[in-house]
Design an enzyme around this catalytic site. Structure first.
Site, mmCIF file in Angstrom:
data_model
loop_
_atom_site.group_PDB
_atom_site.id
_atom_site.type_symbol
_atom_site.label_atom_id
_atom_site.label_comp_id
_atom_site.label_asym_id
_atom_site.label_seq_id
_atom_site.Cartn_x
_atom_site.Cartn_y
_atom_site.Cartn_z
ATOM 1 N N SER A 40 0.807 -1.228 0.000
ATOM 2 C CA SER A 40 0.000 0.000 0.000
ATOM 3 C C SER A 40 0.834 1.270 0.000
ATOM 4 O O SER A 40 0.339 2.331 -0.378
ATOM 5 C CB SER A 40 -0.931 0.015 1.213
ATOM 6 O OG SER A 40 -0.203 -0.091 2.421
ATOM 7 N N ASP A 339 -3.792 7.886 8.192
ATOM 8 C CA ASP A 339 -4.892 7.072 8.706
ATOM 9 C C ASP A 339 -4.473 6.139 9.831
ATOM 10 O O ASP A 339 -5.178 5.200 10.158
ATOM 11 C CB ASP A 339 -5.527 6.267 7.566
ATOM 12 C CG ASP A 339 -4.515 5.368 6.850
ATOM 13 O OD1 ASP A 339 -3.373 5.266 7.325
ATOM 14 O OD2 ASP A 339 -4.887 4.767 5.817
ATOM 15 N N HIS A 342 -0.708 4.651 7.280
ATOM 16 C CA HIS A 342 0.010 5.262 6.165
ATOM 17 C C HIS A 342 0.246 6.745 6.442
ATOM 18 O O HIS A 342 -0.358 7.318 7.345
ATOM 19 C CB HIS A 342 -0.784 5.094 4.870
ATOM 20 C CG HIS A 342 -1.251 3.694 4.645
ATOM 21 N ND1 HIS A 342 -2.514 3.250 5.025
ATOM 22 C CD2 HIS A 342 -0.613 2.627 4.097
ATOM 23 C CE1 HIS A 342 -2.630 1.972 4.720
ATOM 24 N NE2 HIS A 342 -1.499 1.566 4.164
#
Length: 386
Positions: A40, A339, A342
């Site tokens: 991610s 968040d 990240h």
């Protein structure tokens, strides 16, 4: 001395003006394309194309730069975007967004998927772990690349491979995340690290055999500074925390252990393949520089709390996740964590800029002297290619 013709003299100033106007977007061109593998931290939309209802496809993801969700796990751009921008290439298109026949991948492809692991799911099942994340591991991503490659070049792909930049990682973080959050102990998880590093090394080796000549291999971030870890492993013991940052020390030591083994692997690969330039990207120290002196980089005094979160000391609550029912801060650009897992675009930008200096070994500027990080401060326009 030969004199320029009137026609050529007339066009020279015009040419200079055109080149100057394009300077922000174009550099001398060290690489013709970028191919990226990872999770991610580098995903630019693959997870969203395979999981339509993932929270990353909902606002406020993407609010800062794109003004809509793009599948990036941030409020805006990720580091891969900034690297492409500095090199003078378009943002790297996610592989799962294309037709897989080469169309749209002229400037490279991104195979990174949110949740991806370095090891295949069979490894985790063999450990008795519940496997509920993506099956798009590093080996799967490599197969995607090999499937796409013939459509990008005909019989001889040596020029494309040697003229491209390969971004291998960050990968491996989820191998550890899944284990930590399923309650496995740090001593057991440390036994995963050699296998993770070996998987990364094998991927690099296969890319080199295919003709790759320049690759960047990032290490792991300091997970002891990440809000989800700080919340999950919150402790009343002062000695568990680093005095200068408030990060959990034993978790950061685990990240450093991974990075040491990765550096050893890269050293062996450099000796085995001297024709390749293998660059280590020190994500750990680039991030720690921010956590040690956040205000120096334009961030608030407490860089450990998430911008988009559901409360608590680090504004992270697994019951109120970003993209669902979590609140969002008014100024993401002053926050490091987006968040709770990240980073914000602002933090990624600082780290990307640091890769030009002491945080790549050998320095990126040695393999690409014309790379221009000042374009990161320009009015970069988002295009459909992105």
């Amino acid at each position: 001395m030969a004199m320029a013709s009137p026609a050529s003299s007339f066009h020279l100033p015009l040419l200079a003006i055109c080149l100057a106007s394009l300077n922000v977007m174009l550099v001398a061109g060290c690489y013709s394309s970028i191919f990226s593998f990872g999770d991610s931290l580098a995903d630019t939309g693959n997870r969203l194309h395979s999981h339509r209802f993932d929270p990353v496809g909902r606002f406020p993801y993407g609010e800062t730069f794109f003004h809509h969700p793009t599948g990036r796990y941030s409020d805006g751009r990720v580091m891969l975007d900034f690297i492409a921008q500095a090199i003078g290439l378009p943002m790297v298109r996610p592989y799962l967004a294309g037709t897989h026949d080469g169309e749209g991948f002229r400037y490279g492809a991104n195979f990174a998927v949110g949740g991806a692991t370095a090891l295949d799911n069979e490894f985790f099942r063999s450990k008795g772990m519940e496997v509920s994340w993506t099956n798009d591991s590093l080996s799967v991503q490599l197969e995607w690349f090999k499937h796409l490659l013939p459509s990008l070049c005909s019989r001889n792909c040596s020029y494309l491979m040697s003229d491209s930049l390969f971004w291998v990682g960050e990968i491996g973080g989820n191998d550890y995340n899944h284990a930590f959050f399923q309650g496995r102990g740090v001593d057991e998880i440390k036994t995963f690290v050699p296998g993770v590093v070996s998987a990364i090394g094998s991927t690099i080796e296969e890319l080199i055999k295919l003709g790759a000549r320049t690759m960047i291999v990032p290490g792991n971030f300091p997970i002891g500074c990440v809000a989800i870890y700080l919340t999950t492993f919150q402790s009343a013991r002062r000695e568990d925390y680093e005095s200068g940052t408030g990060c959990i020390e034993w978790l950061n030591q685990f990240s450093m252990y991974h990075n040491r083994l990765l550096l050893d692997e890269l050293s062996q690969l450099r000796r085995r393949y001297p024709q390749a330039t293998i660059i280590y990207a020190n994500y750990y120290e680039a991030a720690m520089a921010i956590f040690r002196s956040p205000q120096e980089y334009g961030f608030g005094e407490f860089p450990l709390a998430a911008c988009c979160g559901g409360g608590g000391p680090y504004n992270y609550n697994k019951s109120a996740k970003c993209g669902r029912d979590a609140g969002v801060c008014s100024s993401p650009s002053s926050q490091v964590s987006w968040d709770g897992i990240h980073m914000t675009e602002a933090a990624y930008k600082v780290i990307a800029r640091g890769l030009l200096g002491p945080y790549t070994i050998p320095s990126i500027s040695r393999s690409c002297p014309t790379i221009k990080w000042n374009v990161l401060d320009s009015d970069y326009k988002y295009s459909a290619q992105s």
